[in-house]
Design an enzyme around this catalytic site. Structure first.
Site, short mmCIF file in Angstrom:
data_model
loop_
_atom_site.label_atom_id
_atom_site.label_comp_id
_atom_site.label_asym_id
_atom_site.label_seq_id
_atom_site.Cartn_x
_atom_site.Cartn_y
_atom_site.Cartn_z
N ASN A 20 6.66 -6.67 0.91
CA ASN A 20 5.76 -5.83 0.13
C ASN A 20 4.29 -5.96 0.53
O ASN A 20 3.51 -5.05 0.28
CB ASN A 20 5.92 -6.16 -1.36
CG ASN A 20 4.86 -5.49 -2.21
OD1 ASN A 20 4.87 -4.27 -2.37
ND2 ASN A 20 3.92 -6.27 -2.74
N SER B 61 7.80 0.65 2.05
CA SER B 61 7.11 1.57 2.93
C SER B 61 6.19 2.44 2.08
O SER B 61 5.45 1.94 1.23
CB SER B 61 8.15 2.40 3.72
OG SER B 61 7.52 3.32 4.58
N TYR C 291 -2.27 3.96 9.32
CA TYR C 291 -1.43 3.46 8.24
C TYR C 291 -0.01 3.99 8.38
O TYR C 291 0.97 3.23 8.33
CB TYR C 291 -2.03 3.88 6.89
CG TYR C 291 -1.20 3.51 5.69
CD1 TYR C 291 -1.27 2.22 5.16
CD2 TYR C 291 -0.35 4.43 5.09
CE1 TYR C 291 -0.50 1.88 4.04
CE2 TYR C 291 0.42 4.10 4.00
CZ TYR C 291 0.35 2.82 3.47
OH TYR C 291 1.12 2.48 2.39
N THR D 108 5.11 -14.93 -3.21
CA THR D 108 4.15 -15.37 -2.21
C THR D 108 3.00 -14.38 -2.09
O THR D 108 3.14 -13.19 -2.37
CB THR D 108 4.81 -15.53 -0.82
OG1 THR D 108 5.09 -14.23 -0.27
CG2 THR D 108 6.09 -16.35 -0.90
N THR E 36 -1.38 0.59 -8.51
CA THR E 36 -1.39 -0.75 -7.95
C THR E 36 -2.81 -1.03 -7.47
O THR E 36 -3.72 -0.23 -7.70
CB THR E 36 -0.41 -0.85 -6.77
OG1 THR E 36 -0.91 -0.06 -5.69
CG2 THR E 36 0.98 -0.34 -7.17
N LYS F 265 4.05 2.38 9.04
CA LYS F 265 5.17 2.62 8.13
C LYS F 265 6.30 3.37 8.85
O LYS F 265 7.49 3.10 8.60
CB LYS F 265 4.70 3.40 6.90
CG LYS F 265 3.70 2.64 6.04
CD LYS F 265 4.26 1.32 5.51
CE LYS F 265 3.33 0.66 4.51
NZ LYS F 265 3.87 -0.62 4.00
N ASP G 213 0.61 -15.96 4.32
CA ASP G 213 0.01 -14.85 5.05
C ASP G 213 1.10 -14.37 6.00
O ASP G 213 1.51 -15.10 6.91
CB ASP G 213 -1.22 -15.34 5.83
CG ASP G 213 -1.89 -14.24 6.64
OD1 ASP G 213 -1.26 -13.19 6.88
OD2 ASP G 213 -3.04 -14.46 7.07
#
Length: 275
Positions: A83, A134, A148, A32, A183, A152, A56
């Site tokens: 993720n 995380s 951020y 997804t 990534t 986490k 979403d």
């Protein structure tokens, strides 16, 4: 029996690498992302093994629909991988409520809603695994990453309680804490409006993230292989740091915490009522 995976943020980065690793292991993946068309090549390359759905994770109603659809068609969800995410840079003073709430919706409230949605099905089968993606920033932080890391840290605290709740029901929980991997995370960074006084601290972080994309040391495919290996282990770890930078930073942080505790241990212990 081949496993059924539900992976969020599967269009790139760790999500795509985990999808590819699960497919190579013979499993079925419902991949997804907000834009499902970005994953069409995965579905075309692996017919019958990869399905793509738009999701979403900040849309709680859509989460319920997707989980119900996957269970109706496949009978179960064996592995949930939370993720989906992005990064943000800003000093604590610079970061607005709107920016914080947006990050928490994506990194905490969305994953929490997905956990709640899949757990009734995992509980019924007394089996399953939840993988929380995380960051090393979920164990420690530094200038510019207050917002951020706050999300986490919240996800990790949620997950540390969760594992105690669901382990007796045959369900695994694993928190993955990567360092720098190649990534698309550095392409998904929002930034707060700058305050000049933080140029010497947060400014360093801003420059670092601008220049880091494509030079990170970590290989997402190797990270995915490590995640599958840890899930298959008889004793799946609750915390799985990935990358030299993550291991070093977390161990250094833990040493600093231990130093603070032991240095102030007598004072800390001398706070009880007299016996």
């Amino acid at each position: 029996m081949n496993r059924v995976w539900l992976v969020t943020g599967a269009s790139s980065g760790f999500g795509r690498a985990i999808t590819e690793a699960a497919v190579a292991a013979g499993d079925v993946v419902v991949a997804t992302a907000r834009h499902a068309e970005a994953m069409r090549d995965l579905a075309d390359a692996h017919p019958g093994q990869v399905e793509v759905l738009p999701l979403d994770v900040t849309d709680k109603a859509r989460i319920e629909v997707v989980v119900r659809d996957v269970v109706d068609r496949h009978g179960r969800i064996d592995v949930l991988v939370n993720n989906a995410g992005r990064s943000h840079v800003g000093a604590a003073e610079e970061t607005t409520d709107a920016e914080l709430r947006s990050l928490f919706d994506l990194h905490f409230f969305g994953p929490a809603a997905l956990v709640r949605a899949v757990l009734p099905h995992m509980r019924a089968r007394r089996s399953g695994a939840i993988v929380q993606m995380s960051s090393m920033g979920g164990q420690m932080s530094f200038a510019g990453f207050s917002g951020y890391s706050a999300t986490k840290f919240a996800l990790e605290g949620f997950s540390e309680a969760l594992v105690d709740e669901v382990r007796p029901l045959g369900i695994k929980v694993m928190i993955v804490e990567p360092g720098g991997f190649r990534t698309s995370l550095m392409d998904k960074i929002s930034v707060s409006e700058e305050i000049a006084d933080y140029a010497g601290t947060v400014g360093t972080t801003r420059r670092m993230v601008r220049n880091a994309g494509g030079t990170e040391p970590g290989d997402p495919a190797k990270a995915a292989a490590a995640i599958l290996a840890a899930l298959a282990a008889p004793q799946t770890p609750l915390h799985l740091p990935l990358g030299n930078d993550s291991v070093d930073a977390i161990l250094t942080h833990l040493d600093a915490v231990r130093s603070d505790v032991t240095t102030w241990e007598k004072t800390a212990r001398d706070t009880a009522y007299p016996q």
